[in-house]
Motif scaffolding. Structure first.
Motif, PDB file in Angstrom:
ATOM      1  N   ARG A  91       3.743   7.349  -7.535  1.00  0.00           N
ATOM      2  CA  ARG A  91       4.089   6.002  -7.055  1.00  0.00           C
ATOM      3  C   ARG A  91       5.603   5.834  -6.963  1.00  0.00           C
ATOM      4  N   ILE A  92       6.329   6.336  -7.966  1.00  0.00           N
ATOM      5  CA  ILE A  92       7.796   6.273  -7.905  1.00  0.00           C
ATOM      6  C   ILE A  92       8.311   7.066  -6.712  1.00  0.00           C
TER       7      ILE A  92
ATOM      8  N   GLY B 227       5.724   9.271   4.224  1.00  0.00           N
ATOM      9  CA  GLY B 227       4.463   9.518   4.914  1.00  0.00           C
ATOM     10  C   GLY B 227       3.242   9.268   4.061  1.00  0.00           C
ATOM     11  N   HIS B 228       3.417   9.109   2.752  1.00  0.00           N
ATOM     12  CA  HIS B 228       2.286   8.890   1.855  1.00  0.00           C
ATOM     13  C   HIS B 228       2.204   7.453   1.355  1.00  0.00           C
ATOM     14  N   THR B 229       3.054   6.585   1.854  1.00  0.00           N
ATOM     15  CA  THR B 229       3.066   5.213   1.366  1.00  0.00           C
ATOM     16  C   THR B 229       2.091   4.354   2.141  1.00  0.00           C
ATOM     17  N   GLY B 230       1.728   3.239   1.526  1.00  0.00           N
ATOM     18  CA  GLY B 230       0.759   2.343   2.140  1.00  0.00           C
ATOM     19  C   GLY B 230       1.235   0.912   2.150  1.00  0.00           C
TER      20      GLY B 230
ATOM     21  N   ASP C  67      -0.216  17.214  -7.155  1.00  0.00           N
ATOM     22  CA  ASP C  67      -0.320  17.399  -8.602  1.00  0.00           C
ATOM     23  C   ASP C  67       0.489  16.396  -9.411  1.00  0.00           C
ATOM     24  N   LEU C  68       1.177  15.489  -8.763  1.00  0.00           N
ATOM     25  CA  LEU C  68       1.967  14.512  -9.511  1.00  0.00           C
ATOM     26  C   LEU C  68       1.053  13.541 -10.261  1.00  0.00           C
ATOM     27  N   PRO C  69       1.372  13.210 -11.500  1.00  0.00           N
ATOM     28  CA  PRO C  69       0.669  12.108 -12.169  1.00  0.00           C
ATOM     29  C   PRO C  69       0.827  10.832 -11.342  1.00  0.00           C
ATOM     30  N   SER C  70      -0.106   9.929 -11.485  1.00  0.00           N
ATOM     31  CA  SER C  70      -0.126   8.752 -10.613  1.00  0.00           C
ATOM     32  C   SER C  70       1.165   7.946 -10.705  1.00  0.00           C
TER      33      SER C  70
ATOM     34  N   MET D 280      11.753  -1.855  -8.004  1.00  0.00           N
ATOM     35  CA  MET D 280      10.873  -1.567  -6.869  1.00  0.00           C
ATOM     36  C   MET D 280       9.436  -1.392  -7.310  1.00  0.00           C
ATOM     37  N   LEU D 281       9.234  -0.885  -8.526  1.00  0.00           N
ATOM     38  CA  LEU D 281       7.882  -0.671  -9.045  1.00  0.00           C
ATOM     39  C   LEU D 281       7.376  -1.844  -9.868  1.00  0.00           C
ATOM     40  N   ALA D 282       8.205  -2.892 -10.007  1.00  0.00           N
ATOM     41  CA  ALA D 282       7.860  -4.035 -10.860  1.00  0.00           C
ATOM     42  C   ALA D 282       7.522  -3.561 -12.265  1.00  0.00           C
ATOM     43  N   ALA D 283       8.371  -2.661 -12.795  1.00  0.00           N
ATOM     44  CA  ALA D 283       8.154  -2.070 -14.120  1.00  0.00           C
ATOM     45  C   ALA D 283       9.430  -2.186 -14.939  1.00  0.00           C
ATOM     46  N   ASP D 284       9.309  -1.882 -16.222  1.00  0.00           N
ATOM     47  CA  ASP D 284      10.480  -1.845 -17.093  1.00  0.00           C
ATOM     48  C   ASP D 284      11.215  -0.522 -16.915  1.00  0.00           C
TER      49      ASP D 284
END
Length: 679
Positions: free
Chosen positions: A290-291, A352-355, A283-286, A311-315
Motif C-alpha cells: 500500500r505504501i 499501475g497497481h493503484t486503484g 510478495d510485498l506484505p499488504s 498519504m496513508l492516513a497512518a502514524d
C-alpha cells in the motif's frame, strides 16, 4: 623576503606577530560548500570493464561529454556512478547531479539550472533560462566539476546544462542514443545487458555463493530469464535474500510462467524490468504494498516519512519500518535520513497497481503540505495578518524560529510548488490559493521569483473560482510586489487597479497595500510628489483600518520617499513614529535602517553608524539574507561617506555575498556602488 611573510592558501585567520610595531589579522572570505550531489555508488557492481576502460581513456582529453545509453534498467546510472565515484579526486570543485526524468514530465533546463545554482551558493536565481545559463557558466568557468545528467530524454534538454570549463566532465545517461549531441563533441557508450557469467556473479554477490552453488542450474536459468538486466537481477536477489528458505528453482519457475508478461509489460524496450518489478510487488506484505502504491503519487521529487504517513492516513511509527524494507528491496531509494524517492520506472510500475485510493491519498498529501506551510508562514512573519481559516485556527507552531520556518519552506519548495500545481490540475482551488498565501513568507524573505510568479498567478485564478475576493486581492498585491522587484511596473499598475476594484471601501487592508504599491511605482519612476501622496493615503486607510502594523509599514514608506525628496528632518520624525507602531523586531529594525540613512544624509555619522549596527544584529537572526544585505550596504554607504573606502568595499562585498552573486535588482545596485569605488 620578509621573515613575516606567509605564502599559500590559508583557511581561517592569519596572525602576523614578530618584531614589528603592529599586528594584522586577515580573515579569509567564506566559501560555499563544495557540492557532493552524486548518489552513492552501487554496492553490487559487476563487469563493465571495457566501458570503464574507455571512459578512463577519454578522460585524458580533459573536457569530456559522454552519453551512456541503453534500455531502461540495463545499468547506465550504475556505470556512470561507479566511474564518477572512482575518479572524484580529479574534480576538486564538486559533483552535480540531476535526474532529468524524475517526474511525469521531463525536467526542464531552467529548473535544473536553478537546482545547480542553488548548490553553488546562489541565493536568488535569475528568472529566465538565458540568465541562468550565463550565471552557471560563469560560476563553473574556472572550475573542475563532474556532472551527471541522469535519464535525459532529448539533446535539447542537455545542451543548456553544459558548462564552459575545459576541466569539467559531463556524463549523460539516457534510454535514447541522443546522437545529435555528436555535434557538441559527445562520445558515446551503449550499455548492453550483462552476459550470463556476469549475471550469475551479480546474483552470487546478492544471495551468497553457498546458496548458488547448491542450485547452480537454477541460478543459470535465472540469469537467462532475467535477460541480463541488473535491476531485474537485483530485485530477484533481494527477494531471495529476504526469504532464505525459498529455492532458486521456485523463483525460476515463477519467472518462466511470467514470460508472456515480460514481453507485454514494456516501458522502454526493456521487457524484463517490468516483470521483475511485478514479481517483487506480489510478495510485498499488504502494508508495504500500500505504501509502495500510494507514495508513488507523491507530488514532488522526494518525500519524508511524515508525508508518507499522511498519504496513508497512518502514524509515522507505522510506516517507518515498511519504508526501510522498500529501500532494502530496491523499490525506493533513500536520499538522506528518512527521505526517499522513486526511480522513474518504479514510480510508473507502482502507479499501475493503484486503484480508488489515489485521489484521497494525494489530497491528504496536499493537506499535509498546506498545514505545515501555514505553520511555517506564521512563524516566519508572526505579526502579519494572514488570510485563510487555517491561519485563524492555528493555536500552536512546530517551528522554533523564523529562520527554521523559512528553511523548511525552502527545503520543501519543490514539493510545495508541485503540490500547488497538482491541486490546480485536480480541481482543488481552495488548496491552491491557500498554499500560495502560506508560501508568500518565503518569497518575501528569499524571493525565488519564478516560483513566486507561477504560484501566485495560479492562486489568483483559484481564489476567483472560490469566490474569495479578499484572498484574490491579497494575492494580486503579493504578485505586484514580485513584479515591482523585477521592474515590471506597468504590470504592477494593472494588478493594483484590479485590487482597488476588488477591495472597494470595505477591504481596507488590501486597499492600503494597493495604494502603497502605486506609491512605489511613482517612486521608482522618480515621481516623488505623487509617490508621497499615495503613501500618505495608504497611511490614512490603515488608520481607518485600525491595524497598527499596517500604519507603521505605510509610515515607513512615507519616511523613505521623504529621504529621496531631501526632506530629511521630516523623514527622521516620520520613521520614528513608524517604529512606535511596529511590534515585530524585524519591522522595527527596517524602520531604524531608514532612520540611519536619513541621519547619514544629515552627516550625523555616529547616529547613523549606531543605528546600522543595531539593525544588522537583529536581521542576522531573522533568516532573510536580503535584509542582511541591505544592512551591509548601508554600512558601506556610511564608510564611503566617511572616506574609509577599504571598509566600504568590505561592506559592499559582504552585501553581495548575501545575494550569492545572483540576480536581484538590489544586488545590481550594490555591484554598481562597488564598481564606482574601483574606478
Amino acid at each position: 623576503m620578509s621573515e613575516n611573510s606567509v605564502f599559500g592558501s590559508v583557511d581561517g585567520n592569519v596572525v602576523q606577530a614578530a618584531s614589528i610595531g603592529s599586528v594584522h589579522i586577515n580573515s579569509a572570505p567564506s566559501r560555499n560548500p563544495v557540492p557532493q550531489q552524486l548518489p552513492p555508488a552501487p554496492r553490487v557492481f559487476v563487469s563493465r570493464v571495457n566501458e570503464l576502460t574507455e571512459l578512463n581513456r577519454w578522460r585524458e582529453d580533459r573536457q569530456l561529454l559522454v552519453v551512456v545509453s541503453g534500455p531502461g534498467g540495463v545499468g547506465k546510472t550504475s556505470l556512470a556512478l561507479r566511474w564518477l565515484r572512482d575518479t572524484r579526486e580529479q574534480f576538486p570543485d564538486g559533483q552535480l547531479y540531476a535526474d532529468l526524468g524524475a517526474h511525469a514530465e521531463a525536467a526542464q533546463p531552467d529548473e535544473v539550472l536553478e537546482w545547480f545554482l542553488g548548490a553553488l551558493g546562489v541565493e536568488v536565481v535569475p528568472p529566465s533560462l538565458p540568465q541562468r545559463q550565463a550565471l552557471f557558466r560563469s560560476l563553473t568557468a574556472d572550475g573542475s566539476f563532474s556532472i551527471l545528467l541522469d535519464n535525459a530524454e532529448s539533446a535539447a534538454q542537455v545542451r543548456p546544462l553544459l558548462p564552459a570549463s575545459p576541466s569539467c566532465v559531463v556524463v549523460v545517461t539516457s534510454r535514447w542514443r541522443l546522437s545529435s549531441l555528436g555535434i557538441d563533441g559527445a562520445r558515446f557508450i551503449e550499455v548492453d545487458p550483462l552476459d550470463v557469467q556476469a549475471s550469475v556473479e551479480l546474483l552470487e554477490k546478492v544471495v551468497g555463493k553457498r546458496r548458488l552453488s547448491v542450485e547452480a542450474e537454477a541460478a543459470l536459468e535465472l540469469a537467462l530469464l532475467c535477460g541480463g538486466m541488473p535491476i531485474a537481477l537485483g530485485v530477484i536477489g533481494a527477494r531471495l535474500s529476504r526469504r532464505p528458505r525459498r529455492t532458486l528453482a521456485r523463483e525460476a519457475d515463477e519467472l518462466r510462467t511470467e514470460n508472456r508478461r515480460l514481453s507485454n509489460l514494456d516501458l522502454d524496450g526493456s521487457v524484463s524490468v517490468s516483470a521483475a518489478f511485478d514479481l517483487s510487488y506480489v510478495d510485498l506484505p499488504s502494508s508495504q504494498a500500500r505504501i509502495y502504491r500510494l507514495t508513488s503519487w507523491h507530488p514532488g521529487p522526494s518525500f519524508g516519512v511524515d508525508v508518507a504517513a499522511a498519504m496513508l492516513a497512518a502514524d509515522v511509527g507505522e510506516v517507518e519500518d515498511d519504508l526501510d524494507e522498500l529501500v532494502e528491496r530496491n523499490l525506493l531509494s533513500e536520499l538522506e535520513d528518512d527521505r526517499f524517492r522513486f526511480h522513474d520506472l518504479l514510480r510508473v510500475h507502482a502507479r499501475g497497481h493503484t486503484g480508488t485510493e489515489v485521489e484521497e491519498a494525494v489530497r491528504r498529501a496536499a493537506e499535509f503540505y498546506l498545514n505545515r506551510a501555514v505553520e511555517a508562514g506564521a512563524a516566519a512573519i508572526p505579526t502579519r495578518r494572514w488570510v485563510g481559516a487555517r491561519f485563524k485556527s492555528l493555536d500552536s507552531n512546530a517551528f522554533s524560529s523564523r529562520s527554521a520556518a523559512l528553511d523548511w519552506l525552502d527545503h520543501e519548495r519543490d514539493n510545495l510548488v508541485q503540490t500547488l500545481r497538482i491541486a490546480h490540475d485536480r480541481g482543488w482551488p481552495d488548496l491552491v490559493w491557500q498554499l500560495a498565501e502560506a508560501m508568500s513568507a518565503l518569497f518575501q524573505r528569499r524571493h525565488h521569483y519564478s516560483d513566486w510568479l507561477f504560484t501566485h498567478q495560479l492562486a489568483v485564478l483559484s481564489a476567483q473560482d472560490c469566490g474569495e475576493r479578499e484572498a484574490e486581492a491579497r494575492l494580486r498585491n503579493q504578485l505586484a510586489v514580485a513584479l515591482r522587484n523585477l521592474g515590471r511596473l506597468d504590470e504592477v499598475v494593472e494588478q493594483v487597479r484590479l485590487v482597488l476594484e476588488l477591495a472597494g471601501d470595505h477591504d481596507l487592508g488590501n486597499r492600503a497595500k494597493a495604494l502603497m504599491q502605486l506609491g512605489h511605482v511613482h517612486r521608482l519612476r522618480g515621481e516623488f510628489d505623487p509617490a508621497l501622496r499615495y503613501f500618505l493615503e495608504s497611511v490614512d486607510v490603515e488608520v481607518r483600518h485600525g491595524w497598527a502594523r499596517g500604519i507603521g509599514l505605510s509610515r515607513r514608506r512615507v519616511g523613505e520617499v521623504l529621504i529621496e525628496m531631501g526632506r530629511l528632518e521630516e523623514a527622521v520624525a516620520e520613521l520614528r513614529e513608524a517604529e512606535t507602531s511596529l511590534d515585530d523586531a524585524v519591522d522595527k529594525a527596517r524602520a531604524r535602517m531608514f532612520q540611519a540613512r536619513a541621519q547619514l544624509h544629515l552627516d550625523r555619522f555616529t547616529d547613523a553608524l549606531s543605528l546600522a549596527h543595531g539593525v544588522l544584529e537583529v536581521v542576522r537572526d531573522a533568516g532573510s539574507p536580503l535584509h542582511v544585505a541591505d544592512a551591509f550596504e548601508l554600512l558601506g554607504e556610511i564608510a564611503e561617506r566617511q572616506g574609509d573606502l577599504p571598509l566600504a568595499r568590505d561592506h559592499y562585498r559582504a552585501a553581495l555575498g548575501c545575494y550569492g552573486e545572483s540576480f536581484d535588482p538590489s544586488g545590481e545596485r550594490t555591484r554598481d556602488r562597488l564598481r564606482a569605488l574601483d574606478r
